[in-house]
Scaffold this motif. Structure first.
Motif, PDB file in Angstrom:
ATOM      1  N   GLN A   1       0.821  -1.215   0.000  1.00 21.50           N
ATOM      2  CA  GLN A   1       0.000   0.000   0.000  1.00 21.50           C
ATOM      3  C   GLN A   1       0.859   1.271   0.000  1.00 21.50           C
ATOM      4  O   GLN A   1       0.578   2.211  -0.727  1.00 21.50           O
ATOM      5  CB  GLN A   1      -0.922   0.017   1.221  1.00 21.50           C
ATOM      6  N   LYS A   2       1.909   1.271   0.824  1.00 25.84           N
ATOM      7  CA  LYS A   2       2.703   2.491   0.993  1.00 25.84           C
ATOM      8  C   LYS A   2       3.818   2.615  -0.039  1.00 25.84           C
ATOM      9  O   LYS A   2       4.089   3.703  -0.537  1.00 25.84           O
ATOM     10  CB  LYS A   2       3.301   2.512   2.402  1.00 25.84           C
ATOM     11  N   GLU A   3       4.499   1.502  -0.348  1.00 26.36           N
ATOM     12  CA  GLU A   3       5.678   1.580  -1.230  1.00 26.36           C
ATOM     13  C   GLU A   3       5.317   1.377  -2.698  1.00 26.36           C
ATOM     14  O   GLU A   3       5.751   2.139  -3.561  1.00 26.36           O
ATOM     15  CB  GLU A   3       6.701   0.525  -0.792  1.00 26.36           C
ATOM     16  N   PHE A   4       4.503   0.340  -2.976  1.00 29.49           N
ATOM     17  CA  PHE A   4       4.193   0.030  -4.377  1.00 29.49           C
ATOM     18  C   PHE A   4       2.922   0.725  -4.868  1.00 29.49           C
ATOM     19  O   PHE A   4       2.687   0.803  -6.074  1.00 29.49           O
ATOM     20  CB  PHE A   4       4.050  -1.482  -4.556  1.00 29.49           C
ATOM     21  N   LYS A   5       2.059   1.171  -3.942  1.00 26.48           N
ATOM     22  CA  LYS A   5       0.794   1.832  -4.307  1.00 26.48           C
ATOM     23  C   LYS A   5      -0.097   0.938  -5.170  1.00 26.48           C
ATOM     24  O   LYS A   5      -0.902   1.422  -5.973  1.00 26.48           O
ATOM     25  CB  LYS A   5       1.049   3.155  -5.060  1.00 26.48           C
ATOM     26  N   SER A   6       0.061  -0.347  -5.034  1.00 28.28           N
ATOM     27  CA  SER A   6      -0.764  -1.305  -5.765  1.00 28.28           C
ATOM     28  C   SER A   6      -0.530  -2.677  -5.137  1.00 28.28           C
ATOM     29  O   SER A   6       0.311  -2.820  -4.253  1.00 28.28           O
ATOM     30  CB  SER A   6      -0.407  -1.320  -7.245  1.00 28.28           C
ATOM     31  N   GLU A   7      -1.279  -3.697  -5.589  1.00 29.13           N
ATOM     32  CA  GLU A   7      -1.169  -5.003  -4.935  1.00 29.13           C
ATOM     33  C   GLU A   7      -0.830  -6.119  -5.927  1.00 29.13           C
ATOM     34  O   GLU A   7      -1.262  -6.083  -7.079  1.00 29.13           O
ATOM     35  CB  GLU A   7      -2.468  -5.316  -4.181  1.00 29.13           C
ATOM     36  N   PRO A   8      -0.050  -7.113  -5.457  1.00 25.43           N
ATOM     37  CA  PRO A   8       0.307  -8.246  -6.313  1.00 25.43           C
ATOM     38  C   PRO A   8      -0.561  -9.473  -6.066  1.00 25.43           C
ATOM     39  O   PRO A   8      -0.196 -10.576  -6.478  1.00 25.43           O
ATOM     40  CB  PRO A   8       1.757  -8.533  -5.873  1.00 25.43           C
TER      41      PRO A   8
END
Length: 416
Positions: free
Chosen positions: A352-359
């Motif tokens: 949420q904080k570093e990639f701003k998306s989910e894998p």
């Protein structure tokens, strides 16, 4: 009469006119892609392409098991893309080059982090010989070096080596399933992160030391001897560009939260909850699919995730009798569930904080909540909602076995 003419034409026009004998072919089993030295990709389209060829004689039944002459079967050349490189290579490779047996494409981190990565890989979709099941490995250093230093111990056929090591690594959950097909399915969906296999040929990383079995990244696994190639962890891609890495442990956690992934043989060690100086080893499997409930509301959504797992207890060095004591079984189940939750929560916060998306491919659970594609796209899962979502995770563990021997040895009697 017309039917007779058609039958004659069918007989004349079909056949093996384009057939090639095996000895006329060179099959590339691995393709490496690097940025050429001194080339600015913003000004010029160029890529160093490395081909590793398989020796077709080794595939003939009854052929002598001679070791492949590695260096002679690996070439590197600079070309506009790896498709045209195939023809360029035929200026010194005598046989017709084919990609139909290519098992993997190795890409350097430098190229994976550039805007040109997706453009170079995209050419694979237009080449009919490149299979969509071809795996993508991101090498810490040069892809050419990764391929050249790869010395399989027991495999003399490189195409078998890549097939076996990738299949086995995916089964253990230490690397993700990372095919070309998955890359473009996720990237074109524009909602999730793509994970590629992380690889390295660094035999010794400065500062590497013993940790838990899956808390490494490629190149940091402490070992002596054997093949220098290590595959563990993931390279994270957002919108076709590498933005970070996950360790082996983070990759496993990701796969447990992702219903499109498969883990068949994941061995994990946890601290023993009764005798904390020891560890227990368990085999972890998904009991059923991960349950993902997403509640839309004013503001960021509420996401509840339930992860039902089954474990088999394989090793208990503390000799605690878990098989015969139900109370201790309950303690162990709650302990392991809490340990896994404690690994999942920081990873979700990191995405949420570093990639701003989910894998985790959770966008598949979001899309049915909207009546139209336009409404879903305007809601904007990736940029406006997932990074701010309120997420709770509940891991539920069942013990389904205690290994071949149920009863542990009584150490007090043994010492006596």
């Amino acid at each position: 009469m017309r039917l007779l003419v058609i039958l004659i034409l069918v007989c004349l026009l079909t056949g093996c006119w384009d057939r090639k004998e095996l000895e006329q072919m060179s099959y590339a089993t691995a393709i490496g892609l690097d940025i050429p030295e001194g080339v600015n990709l913003n000004e010029m389209q160029a890529v160093d392409v490395t081909f590793q060829f398989s020796n077709p004689k080794l595939n003939i039944r009854g052929a002598t098991g001679q070791v492949d002459k590695g260096e002679k079967n690996i070439i590197t050349l600079t070309a506009p893309d790896f498709i045209t490189a195939k023809n360029m290579a035929n200026s010194f490779v005598t046989r017709q080059i084919s990609f139909s047996h290519a098992k993997t494409i190795v890409v350097s981190e430098e190229l994976a982090k550039s805007d040109m990565f997706l453009r170079f890989i995209g050419t694979a979709l237009k080449e009919r010989e490149v299979r969509r099941e071809t795996s993508i490995i991101v090498s810490e250093g040069k892809a050419a070096e990764f391929i050249r230093k790869n010395k399989p111990e027991m495999m003399i056929r490189p195409h078998k080596y890549y097939q076996f090591i990738i299949d086995r690594s995916v089964e253990t959950g230490l690397v993700p399933e990372a095919t070309i097909n998955r890359l473009f399915a996720i990237t074109d969906g524009d909602a999730d992160l793509f994970l590629a296999i992380s690889g390295s040929v660094s035999e010794k990383r400065e500062g590497s030391s013993f940790r838990e079995e899956d808390q490494y990244i490629a190149g940091s696994v402490p070992k002596k001897g054997g093949n220098p190639v290590q595959l563990i962890g993931s390279a994270v891609f957002k919108e076709g560009k590498m933005i970070g890495k996950l360790t082996g442990e983070e990759t496993r956690v990701t796969l447990l939260l992702d219903n499109t992934s498969r883990i068949e043989d994941m061995f994990v060690s946890f601290n023993d909850p009764v005798e904390k100086k020891y560890k227990v080893a368990v085999r972890v499997k998904k009991k059923t699919a991960t349950d993902i409930k997403i509640k839309l509301r004013k503001g960021p959504p509420k996401i509840n995730v339930k992860v039902p797992l089954e474990i088999e207890l394989l090793s208990v060095p503390s000799m605690v009798d878990y098989a015969g004591d139900m109370k201790k079984q309950m303690i162990l189940k709650k302990w392991i569930a809490k340990e896994i939750e404690n690994n999942m929560i920081p990873l979700v916060e990191k995405t949420q904080k570093e990639f701003k998306s989910e894998p985790f491919y959770w966008s598949l659970a979001v899309r049915p909540l909207f009546s139209t594609t336009k409404a879903y796209e305007e809601w904007d899962w990736t940029n406006k909602n997932y990074p701010f979502a309120d997420i709770t995770i509940d891991v539920q563990v069942d013990i389904i076995g205690f290994g071949k021997q149920l009863k542990e040895s009584e150490m007090e009697k043994v010492k006596d």
